[in-house]
Design an enzyme around this catalytic site. Structure first.
Site, PDB file in Angstrom:
ATOM      1  N   HIS A  65     -35.346  44.587  15.121  1.00 12.88           N
ATOM      2  CA  HIS A  65     -35.070  45.140  16.476  1.00 12.88           C
ATOM      3  C   HIS A  65     -34.584  46.577  16.534  1.00 12.88           C
ATOM      4  O   HIS A  65     -34.642  47.254  17.385  1.00 12.88           O
ATOM      5  CB  HIS A  65     -33.607  44.281  16.988  1.00 12.88           C
ATOM      6  CG  HIS A  65     -33.780  42.829  17.454  1.00 12.88           C
ATOM      7  ND1 HIS A  65     -32.987  41.831  16.744  1.00 12.88           N
ATOM      8  CD2 HIS A  65     -34.822  42.313  18.260  1.00 12.88           C
ATOM      9  CE1 HIS A  65     -33.766  40.771  17.422  1.00 12.88           C
ATOM     10  NE2 HIS A  65     -34.626  40.862  18.156  1.00 12.88           N
ATOM     11  N   GLU A 109     -38.811  38.684  30.989  1.00 17.19           N
ATOM     12  CA  GLU A 109     -38.909  37.564  30.099  1.00 17.19           C
ATOM     13  C   GLU A 109     -39.404  36.499  31.164  1.00 17.19           C
ATOM     14  O   GLU A 109     -38.950  36.256  32.011  1.00 17.19           O
ATOM     15  CB  GLU A 109     -37.729  37.223  29.586  1.00 17.19           C
ATOM     16  CG  GLU A 109     -37.683  35.817  28.807  1.00 17.19           C
ATOM     17  CD  GLU A 109     -38.720  35.741  27.750  1.00 17.19           C
ATOM     18  OE1 GLU A 109     -39.594  34.810  27.910  1.00 17.19           O
ATOM     19  OE2 GLU A 109     -38.524  36.469  26.711  1.00 17.19           O
ATOM     20  N   GLY A 141     -44.665  39.384  32.223  1.00 16.27           N
ATOM     21  CA  GLY A 141     -44.738  40.622  31.945  1.00 16.27           C
ATOM     22  C   GLY A 141     -45.886  41.380  32.436  1.00 16.27           C
ATOM     23  O   GLY A 141     -45.869  42.611  32.982  1.00 16.27           O
ATOM     24  N   ASP A 158     -42.113  43.426  23.257  1.00 18.41           N
ATOM     25  CA  ASP A 158     -41.378  42.610  22.031  1.00 18.41           C
ATOM     26  C   ASP A 158     -42.022  41.017  22.460  1.00 18.41           C
ATOM     27  O   ASP A 158     -41.175  40.020  23.014  1.00 18.41           O
ATOM     28  CB  ASP A 158     -39.830  42.466  22.219  1.00 18.41           C
ATOM     29  CG  ASP A 158     -39.130  41.799  21.026  1.00 18.41           C
ATOM     30  OD1 ASP A 158     -39.873  41.244  20.265  1.00 18.41           O
ATOM     31  OD2 ASP A 158     -38.046  41.307  21.428  1.00 18.41           O
ATOM     32  N   PRO A 165     -48.229  31.938  26.084  1.00 17.36           N
ATOM     33  CA  PRO A 165     -48.135  32.839  27.053  1.00 17.36           C
ATOM     34  C   PRO A 165     -48.366  34.496  26.601  1.00 17.36           C
ATOM     35  O   PRO A 165     -48.431  35.232  27.640  1.00 17.36           O
ATOM     36  CB  PRO A 165     -46.722  32.653  27.425  1.00 17.36           C
ATOM     37  CG  PRO A 165     -46.052  31.859  26.205  1.00 17.36           C
ATOM     38  CD  PRO A 165     -47.082  31.265  25.550  1.00 17.36           C
TER      39      PRO A 165
END
Length: 278
Positions: A65, A109, A141, A158, A165
């Site tokens: 992250h 998301e 997205g 990310d 997907p």
């Protein structure tokens, strides 16, 4: 009678698995898009698994992250509006909001259940999702990026691995849409898999981005639970070069992995990785 041991194995390649001891299955669900599990492991603490692949763990999540968030945010001199594509666990948003100049961070998301499970079971990672500067948008997205133009200073992709997907997030037309979604001096970073196991993908993505963005850079980090441990990130930038920033400003935020000395070192690539992107 001996207590039965439970082990979880992620098949990282057709010929290689990553196995760890499970002390508890905290949560499982079949969402609209994927199989979701949160497991308690002996070695890595709580672990988020999607479609059998480890996404993040409490013990090593900071490595990933921090690298995917701070490298672009320190490269851009004034990142006010930032979007994260994917990243439903909220870890990237947490890191983004350490930057005071960020006015708004959008989490885009597709799978709301990932966000809900992360909020409930992984508060250490998802803790910033309720921050007033964060906005969650549940949508695809690719659709979001292609419908918005000249909107963001920084976009962070990310994504999960390039199956299910996330497949379209590794394709050239998506990077073109990202380019158009960014402001005139914007930049973006995507996670681009392991240089040991995904050389063709890294090569294709790097050259796709290079054909669209004036500045393209690959950097590497170490994430113990990801395939091979060595992980790549690819940046496309319209104006700013991560190799030319003032790294002293990195000291202002609290990190566990990323630091001023490391910033430039991230871009020093092993010879075999240089050859992948030649």
């Amino acid at each position: 009678m001996a207590e039965m041991e439970l082990w979880f194995t992620e098949q990282q390649t057709p010929d290689l698995g990553f196995t760890c001891k499970i002390t508890k299955t905290i949560y499982t669900a079949k969402t609209k898009y994927q199989d979701l599990a949160i497991l308690e492991t002996k070695q890595f603490g709580k672990m988020l698994v999607l479609d059998g692949a480890v996404q993040t763990t409490i013990v090593d999540e900071f490595c990933y992250h921090e690298l995917i968030a701070h490298v672009p945010l320190f490269t851009h001199p004034n990142p006010k509006k930032v979007a994260v594509i994917g990243g439903g666990d909220g870890g990237v948003i947490r890191e983004i909001l350490k930057h005071e100049e960020v006015e708004k961070a959008y989490l885009i998301e597709i799978d709301q259940e990932v966000i809900e499970a992360s909020k409930k079971y992984l508060p250490e990672i998802s803790c910033a999702l309720d921050d007033k500067r964060a906005e969650v948008i549940i949508t695809d997205g690719i659709k979001f990026v292609s419908e918005n133009k000249n909107m963001f200073d920084v976009i962070i992709v990310d994504s999960t691995d390039p199956v299910g997907p996330a497949v379209g997030l590794f394709e050239s037309n998506f990077y073109q849409a990202v380019y158009e979604c960014l402001k005139e001096d914007g930049l973006f970073v995507a996670q681009t898999e392991s240089p040991f196991y995904d050389q063709d993908l890294i090569r294709n993505v790097f050259h796709s981005i290079k054909s669209i963005f004036p500045i393209t850079r690959l950097y590497l980090g170490f994430i113990p639970t990801y395939p091979s441990g060595l992980w790549s990130f690819t940046m496309g930038s319209k104006k700013y070069d991560p190799l030319e920033i003032d790294t002293s400003k990195i000291k202002r935020i609290d990190t566990r992995y990323y630091n001023p000395e490391l910033h430039k070192a991230l871009f020093a690539l092993p010879t075999f990785v240089q050859k992948i992107i030649e």
